[in-house]
Write a protein that holds these residues in place. Structure first.
Motif, short mmCIF file in Angstrom:
data_model
loop_
_atom_site.label_atom_id
_atom_site.label_comp_id
_atom_site.label_asym_id
_atom_site.label_seq_id
_atom_site.Cartn_x
_atom_site.Cartn_y
_atom_site.Cartn_z
N HIS A 12 19.01 31.38 39.55
CA HIS A 12 18.65 31.73 40.98
C HIS A 12 18.38 30.33 41.33
O HIS A 12 18.79 29.67 42.29
CB HIS A 12 17.79 32.85 41.26
CG HIS A 12 16.99 32.66 42.61
ND1 HIS A 12 17.60 32.96 43.71
CD2 HIS A 12 15.87 31.81 42.85
CE1 HIS A 12 17.08 32.70 44.56
NE2 HIS A 12 15.68 31.89 44.26
N THR A 13 17.35 29.98 40.63
CA THR A 13 16.56 28.57 41.19
C THR A 13 17.64 27.38 40.91
O THR A 13 17.96 26.50 41.96
CB THR A 13 15.53 28.18 40.10
OG1 THR A 13 14.57 29.12 40.24
CG2 THR A 13 14.76 27.05 40.51
N VAL A 23 15.99 34.48 36.96
CA VAL A 23 15.21 33.44 38.28
C VAL A 23 15.59 31.98 37.86
O VAL A 23 15.88 31.42 38.88
CB VAL A 23 13.59 33.66 38.03
CG1 VAL A 23 13.03 32.78 38.90
CG2 VAL A 23 13.45 35.16 38.43
N ARG A 24 15.85 31.70 36.51
CA ARG A 24 16.24 30.07 36.36
C ARG A 24 17.68 29.96 36.99
O ARG A 24 17.94 28.94 37.56
CB ARG A 24 16.44 30.07 34.73
CG ARG A 24 15.25 29.74 34.28
CD ARG A 24 15.03 28.88 32.81
NE ARG A 24 16.17 29.74 31.78
CZ ARG A 24 15.58 30.93 31.15
NH1 ARG A 24 14.35 31.41 31.24
NH2 ARG A 24 16.46 31.36 30.22
N THR A 50 8.90 35.59 39.55
CA THR A 50 9.10 35.41 40.62
C THR A 50 9.44 33.95 40.83
O THR A 50 8.61 33.11 40.25
CB THR A 50 7.99 35.84 41.59
OG1 THR A 50 7.76 37.18 41.49
CG2 THR A 50 8.26 35.50 43.13
N CYS A 51 10.38 33.83 41.64
CA CYS A 51 10.72 32.40 41.92
C CYS A 51 9.70 31.58 42.70
O CYS A 51 9.05 32.19 43.53
CB CYS A 51 12.07 32.50 43.05
SG CYS A 51 12.58 30.58 43.43
N HIS A 103 17.95 26.39 44.83
CA HIS A 103 16.84 25.44 44.82
C HIS A 103 17.03 24.11 44.61
O HIS A 103 16.80 23.68 43.51
CB HIS A 103 15.67 26.07 44.60
CG HIS A 103 15.18 27.46 45.27
ND1 HIS A 103 14.94 27.58 46.62
CD2 HIS A 103 15.18 28.65 44.74
CE1 HIS A 103 14.77 28.84 46.80
NE2 HIS A 103 14.79 29.56 45.70
N TYR A 130 12.52 35.93 45.68
CA TYR A 130 13.24 36.35 44.46
C TYR A 130 12.47 36.67 43.17
O TYR A 130 11.69 36.01 42.78
CB TYR A 130 14.47 35.47 44.19
CG TYR A 130 15.34 35.85 43.27
CD1 TYR A 130 16.39 36.93 43.64
CD2 TYR A 130 15.31 35.62 41.63
CE1 TYR A 130 17.33 37.42 42.68
CE2 TYR A 130 16.16 36.15 40.82
CZ TYR A 130 17.40 36.97 41.46
OH TYR A 130 18.09 37.49 40.24
N SER A 131 12.73 37.81 42.69
CA SER A 131 12.01 38.22 41.31
C SER A 131 13.12 38.74 40.43
O SER A 131 14.18 39.66 40.64
CB SER A 131 10.91 39.11 41.56
OG SER A 131 11.15 40.20 42.21
#
Length: 97
Positions: A92-93, A89-90, A76-77, A97, A82-83
């Motif tokens: 996504h981050t 996830v990397r 999970t972030c 973010h 987000y999972s």
């Protein structure tokens, strides 16, 4: 279905059933994993991901996403809910973010 820990070995022939020859170490010709996925959904689950989830005991009442995280398959972030797979996830981050 439970994982029976059988080691799957590529055969040189596409596993979707089309008969195409595939590269060393590959199970599918490009895109044919999705063909096989659609076929198994059609044959076993009325073409419905909702039916697949229901038949395995998942849905709004029992989250498959939570199980994937609990079992250490997904993460999970740290900054939001987000999972997904570690690489997902990397990405996504890095993007959000």
């Amino acid at each position: 279905m439970a994982n029976d820990d059988t080691r799957l070995i590529p055969t040189g022939t596409c596993w979707c059933g089309c008969g195409a020859q595939v590269s060393l170490g590959k199970f599918f010709a490009p895109g044919h994993d999705k063909v096989a996925e659609a076929a198994i959904l059609a044959v076993l689950y009325e073409g419905s991901v909702a039916r697949l989830l229901h038949d395995h005991g998942y849905g709004p009442h029992h989250s498959i996403r939570d199980k994937a995280v609990r079992d250490g398959i997904w993460v999970t972030c740290e900054k939001c809910a987000y999972s997904g797979a570690d690489a997902s996830v990397r990405k996504h981050t890095a993007k959000y973010h």
